[in-house]
Design a protein around this motif. Sequence first.
Motif, PDB file in Angstrom:
ATOM      1  N   TYR A  63      60.351 -48.608  15.615  1.00 19.48           N
ATOM      2  CA  TYR A  63      59.551 -49.171  14.529  1.00 19.48           C
ATOM      3  C   TYR A  63      59.342 -50.662  14.764  1.00 19.48           C
ATOM      4  O   TYR A  63      60.209 -51.338  15.333  1.00 19.48           O
ATOM      5  N   LEU A  64      58.227 -51.170  14.304  1.00 21.02           N
ATOM      6  CA  LEU A  64      57.918 -52.595  14.328  1.00 21.02           C
ATOM      7  C   LEU A  64      57.954 -53.118  12.896  1.00 21.02           C
ATOM      8  O   LEU A  64      57.358 -52.500  11.998  1.00 21.02           O
ATOM      9  N   ARG A  65      58.635 -54.236  12.684  1.00 22.99           N
ATOM     10  CA  ARG A  65      58.577 -54.851  11.354  1.00 22.99           C
ATOM     11  C   ARG A  65      57.289 -55.664  11.282  1.00 22.99           C
ATOM     12  O   ARG A  65      57.250 -56.852  11.584  1.00 22.99           O
ATOM     13  N   SER A  66      56.242 -55.008  10.886  1.00 17.79           N
ATOM     14  CA  SER A  66      54.911 -55.608  10.926  1.00 17.79           C
ATOM     15  C   SER A  66      54.629 -56.519   9.741  1.00 17.79           C
ATOM     16  O   SER A  66      53.725 -57.358   9.805  1.00 17.79           O
ATOM     17  N   SER A  67      55.364 -56.349   8.650  1.00 20.11           N
ATOM     18  CA  SER A  67      55.159 -57.207   7.485  1.00 20.11           C
ATOM     19  C   SER A  67      56.461 -57.327   6.704  1.00 20.11           C
ATOM     20  O   SER A  67      57.318 -56.437   6.767  1.00 20.11           O
TER      21      SER A  67
END
Length: 225
Positions: free
Chosen positions: A162-166
């Motif tokens: 997962y990417l912490r996009s926000s």
Amino acid sequence: MFIEQHSISMGHRQEITAAVAALAPQRVLDFGGGFSTLARLLAAALPEAEISICEPYPPRHGIESCKPFTNIRFVPNLTSQSVDVLVSTDVLEHVTDPLALLAAMVDTVRPGGHLLIANCFYPVIACHLPCTFHLRYRFDDFCQALGLELLGPCEGSHATIYLRSSVVEPDWPGLRAMEHRSQRLFAWQEWKAKHLSPWGQRARLAVAQPLHYPRKFRNVIRLSR
């Protein structure tokens, strides 16, 4: 200790290590690192990075086995936006409030950082808590609600990247409402997975390979003669 004698488990951790190393992080946290198996693999692959193990009560064997690695340290708590990558393997199925812990894990990662999370929301051993099993179907929905973007599986392992996009302030009333819906729907989703989904898979196979079932039926007839 069992993991280090089990080739499949070690293979998963080696693939996770390779995926983390490809991100070239400076600060990595192994959450619930236990005997430090994964942390030692990460420390060897990333000798210039700081590898932390979040484990409130680290076992003596884990402490001793980490001594040759100067870039490993044990920490008792999570700290907000303190790491580039957080890795968590088979932790959330052991806690009574996995949603709260997931939110804390997400908060530990800087914006633009990554999480590699592996879960087993199944009753394979007694210490996997049934109150977590509904997340088998809805885990990614909660991750999205907490500001994560699903990048896909970590190939060769049971982890997801997962990417912490926000940065999202958790909407706890909304999250708890989602949780209650997920829990209520769990029995239906289990029944659907057992009784309906196989027929959907068979239908898709029949469309993709129209001769598959006629040939299978023909082979059964031949064997019965």
